[in-house]
Write a protein that holds these residues in place. Sequence first.
Motif, PDB file in Angstrom:
ATOM      1  N   UNK A 191      65.823  50.745  56.932  1.00 39.04           N
ATOM      2  CA  UNK A 191      65.175  52.049  56.807  1.00 39.04           C
ATOM      3  C   UNK A 191      64.258  52.030  55.584  1.00 39.04           C
ATOM      4  N   UNK A 192      63.138  52.726  55.692  1.00 39.15           N
ATOM      5  CA  UNK A 192      62.157  52.697  54.619  1.00 39.15           C
ATOM      6  C   UNK A 192      62.593  53.534  53.420  1.00 39.15           C
ATOM      7  N   UNK A 193      63.167  54.722  53.676  1.00 44.94           N
ATOM      8  CA  UNK A 193      63.502  55.652  52.599  1.00 44.94           C
ATOM      9  C   UNK A 193      65.009  55.670  52.374  1.00 44.94           C
ATOM     10  N   UNK A 194      65.421  55.086  51.233  1.00 49.33           N
ATOM     11  CA  UNK A 194      66.840  55.031  50.889  1.00 49.33           C
ATOM     12  C   UNK A 194      66.986  55.170  49.378  1.00 49.33           C
ATOM     13  N   UNK A 195      68.143  55.665  48.921  1.00 47.89           N
ATOM     14  CA  UNK A 195      68.377  55.708  47.476  1.00 47.89           C
ATOM     15  C   UNK A 195      68.632  54.314  46.915  1.00 47.89           C
ATOM     16  N   UNK A 196      68.562  54.192  45.620  1.00 47.72           N
ATOM     17  CA  UNK A 196      68.819  52.947  44.879  1.00 47.72           C
ATOM     18  C   UNK A 196      67.678  51.939  45.069  1.00 47.72           C
ATOM     19  N   UNK A 197      67.611  51.279  46.223  1.00 49.93           N
ATOM     20  CA  UNK A 197      66.541  50.306  46.498  1.00 49.93           C
ATOM     21  C   UNK A 197      65.845  50.733  47.786  1.00 49.93           C
ATOM     22  N   UNK A 198      64.560  50.943  47.717  1.00 48.24           N
ATOM     23  CA  UNK A 198      63.830  51.400  48.905  1.00 48.24           C
ATOM     24  C   UNK A 198      63.711  50.282  49.934  1.00 48.24           C
ATOM     25  N   UNK A 199      63.442  50.680  51.173  1.00 48.23           N
ATOM     26  CA  UNK A 199      63.248  49.691  52.223  1.00 48.23           C
ATOM     27  C   UNK A 199      62.047  48.810  51.959  1.00 48.23           C
ATOM     28  N   UNK A 200      61.019  49.368  51.316  1.00 47.01           N
ATOM     29  CA  UNK A 200      59.818  48.589  51.006  1.00 47.01           C
ATOM     30  C   UNK A 200      60.127  47.484  50.000  1.00 47.01           C
ATOM     31  N   UNK A 201      60.946  47.798  48.999  1.00 42.51           N
ATOM     32  CA  UNK A 201      61.325  46.795  48.006  1.00 42.51           C
ATOM     33  C   UNK A 201      62.247  45.744  48.629  1.00 42.51           C
ATOM     34  N   UNK A 202      63.175  46.190  49.485  1.00 45.22           N
ATOM     35  CA  UNK A 202      64.053  45.239  50.176  1.00 45.22           C
ATOM     36  C   UNK A 202      63.248  44.281  51.053  1.00 45.22           C
ATOM     37  N   UNK A 203      62.236  44.824  51.720  1.00 47.67           N
ATOM     38  CA  UNK A 203      61.373  43.994  52.563  1.00 47.67           C
ATOM     39  C   UNK A 203      60.772  42.854  51.758  1.00 47.67           C
ATOM     40  N   UNK A 204      60.233  43.169  50.579  1.00 42.91           N
ATOM     41  CA  UNK A 204      59.602  42.141  49.734  1.00 42.91           C
ATOM     42  C   UNK A 204      60.632  41.090  49.314  1.00 42.91           C
ATOM     43  N   UNK A 205      61.834  41.532  48.939  1.00 46.91           N
ATOM     44  CA  UNK A 205      62.864  40.590  48.494  1.00 46.91           C
ATOM     45  C   UNK A 205      63.312  39.669  49.629  1.00 46.91           C
ATOM     46  N   UNK A 206      63.522  40.256  50.804  1.00 49.97           N
ATOM     47  CA  UNK A 206      63.999  39.457  51.942  1.00 49.97           C
ATOM     48  C   UNK A 206      62.933  38.455  52.377  1.00 49.97           C
ATOM     49  N   UNK A 207      61.686  38.896  52.468  1.00 48.14           N
ATOM     50  CA  UNK A 207      60.601  37.999  52.874  1.00 48.14           C
ATOM     51  C   UNK A 207      60.463  36.848  51.891  1.00 48.14           C
ATOM     52  N   UNK A 208      60.659  37.129  50.596  1.00 50.50           N
ATOM     53  CA  UNK A 208      60.541  36.079  49.576  1.00 50.50           C
ATOM     54  C   UNK A 208      61.704  35.104  49.632  1.00 50.50           C
ATOM     55  N   UNK A 209      62.932  35.624  49.722  1.00 50.50           N
ATOM     56  CA  UNK A 209      64.117  34.765  49.663  1.00 50.50           C
ATOM     57  C   UNK A 209      64.486  34.160  51.014  1.00 50.50           C
ATOM     58  N   UNK A 210      64.206  34.880  52.103  1.00 54.18           N
ATOM     59  CA  UNK A 210      64.605  34.420  53.433  1.00 54.18           C
ATOM     60  C   UNK A 210      63.419  34.546  54.397  1.00 54.18           C
ATOM     61  N   UNK A 211      62.405  33.711  54.215  1.00 59.56           N
ATOM     62  CA  UNK A 211      61.170  33.857  55.010  1.00 59.56           C
ATOM     63  C   UNK A 211      61.356  33.644  56.501  1.00 59.56           C
ATOM     64  N   UNK A 212      62.468  33.026  56.911  1.00 59.14           N
ATOM     65  CA  UNK A 212      62.696  32.782  58.345  1.00 59.14           C
ATOM     66  C   UNK A 212      63.426  33.933  59.039  1.00 59.14           C
ATOM     67  N   UNK A 213      63.779  34.979  58.301  1.00 56.47           N
ATOM     68  CA  UNK A 213      64.507  36.115  58.889  1.00 56.47           C
ATOM     69  C   UNK A 213      63.514  37.240  59.183  1.00 56.47           C
ATOM     70  N   UNK A 214      63.328  37.627  60.458  1.00 60.29           N
ATOM     71  CA  UNK A 214      62.436  38.751  60.776  1.00 60.29           C
ATOM     72  C   UNK A 214      63.002  40.070  60.235  1.00 60.29           C
ATOM     73  N   UNK A 215      62.111  40.903  59.702  1.00 61.03           N
ATOM     74  CA  UNK A 215      62.512  42.205  59.165  1.00 61.03           C
ATOM     75  C   UNK A 215      61.754  43.300  59.911  1.00 61.03           C
ATOM     76  N   UNK A 216      62.501  44.218  60.519  1.00 65.44           N
ATOM     77  CA  UNK A 216      61.913  45.384  61.192  1.00 65.44           C
ATOM     78  C   UNK A 216      62.126  46.609  60.297  1.00 65.44           C
ATOM     79  N   UNK A 217      61.056  47.337  60.012  1.00 64.48           N
ATOM     80  CA  UNK A 217      61.127  48.528  59.161  1.00 64.48           C
ATOM     81  C   UNK A 217      61.095  49.774  60.052  1.00 64.48           C
ATOM     82  N   UNK A 218      61.997  50.711  59.776  1.00 66.28           N
ATOM     83  CA  UNK A 218      62.024  51.980  60.514  1.00 66.28           C
ATOM     84  C   UNK A 218      61.902  53.127  59.515  1.00 66.28           C
ATOM     85  N   UNK A 219      61.355  54.231  59.945  1.00 62.53           N
ATOM     86  CA  UNK A 219      61.201  55.390  59.066  1.00 62.53           C
ATOM     87  C   UNK A 219      61.140  56.660  59.903  1.00 62.53           C
TER      88      UNK A 219
END
Length: 464
Positions: free
Chosen positions: A59-87
């Motif tokens: 989800x895009x809007x969450x407390x603590x760590x936003x979905x947008x920030x999580x997206x960047x972290x996951x893409x950087x650390x786990x580039x082979x894992x597809x990430x779908x964003x919902x909002x």
Amino acid sequence: MMPYPENPLLLVDDEEPWLHSFALTLRQRGGINHVVKCSDSREVMPLLKRQAVDTVVVDLTMPHISGEELLKQIVHEYPNVPVIVITGMNQLDVAVGCMKAGAFDFFIKTAERERLVAGVKRAIEFNSLKHENQRLRSKMLVASPRHAAFAPIVTDDPSMFKMFDYLEAVAPSCHPVLICGESGTGKELIARAVHQLSRPQQPLVAVNVAGLDDEMFADTLFGHVAGAFTGAKSKRVGMVEQAGFGTLFLDEIGDLSLLSQIKLLRLLQEQEFLPVGSDKIRHSQARIVCATNVDLEEKIRNGRFRADLYYRLSTHQVSVPPLRRRPADLPMLLNYFVDEAADDLDRPRPAVKKELVDLLRSYSFPGNVRELQAMVYDVLSQYRSGALPLDAFREKISDTPSFVSVESFQEMPFPEQLPSLQDMAQLLVAEAMRRAQGNQRTAAALLGISQQALSKRLKKMTSS
């Protein structure tokens, strides 16, 4: 019921009712029954370190760590894992920003559930196809059919394919095959391929002749009869006789002593031999395949290898190119060895970043394919999570003496007016820093100088 997908789908949303509802929808409408739910965005990255996942829906809007920030972290650390964003908000600029940041897809929560389920299934299928493609590229030789004998050889290099074609052409011949190439290039794999091409139903007997003195060479290859020498209480069948109508592979033939070379020449010329202590001639129908990592013609000039033996051995000759001349093979071999090591060590398969391939391409690999394999196994044995660490490979490269063959410079073009030595030195330093992505230790290893010497040069270049 088999779990689908094999690795779980990770759903991340701070609204727990939506997590349970969507998980139920995925099971009922998409057959996706392997789901992990997470309602705290702070737990996502630690969870990914502990467990491999197929796809992440966040989800895009969450407390603590936003979905947008999580997206960047996951893409950087786990580039082979597809990430779908919902909002819950229909904002075009946000969707575009997420897609540019590496999201696989973007959906509005209020959209029809069928569209969301279809999007998730598409990501799972895409990931499955990508992994299958990686495995096929690692193990398949070419798109066109090739003999199964070459299946264990991972390559996409045109010069290797030409060698395969030549070996298939000479396979029916009974004459020897000489395989030349640097250490670690895969000469034994080529020898095994020759055997599979010509005499697959017969035995393959391999002998490393390096370090065998004349007596040991004769005893190993030709055997002995009982009582041939002190301690010979029973008959020993030599490797030539064991090979029968198959293939006798002699590795490191360039290290053979001159006396042993005479005995091998007799075997090749007359196809006969005498076991030690016997006066009864034995005949051999085995095909001889030899390999060496030394320049036999140079040894002939130095009087350390017989010319007549060389001409007998080199009736059919191939040269296996070193890894540094096969740049297209590097990513294939890297992925192949990562898969192999992950299976052997029972570790999750780590992601391989493009930056790692670029780094390895800047290295000359004096130990060739064998060195790459050992490097991957050692790094993976210490691997914990995320992508394969670049620093571990940088450390190994910088600890290895630099090696570049002279012939790689023979066709280097130069302008009519030669640059000064100072200009050339600066160009080399700049190129080494580019290939090493700014890492001075790696760049120093590429240049064959100490890190301190490189640091001084960089300071001079900056000041000037």
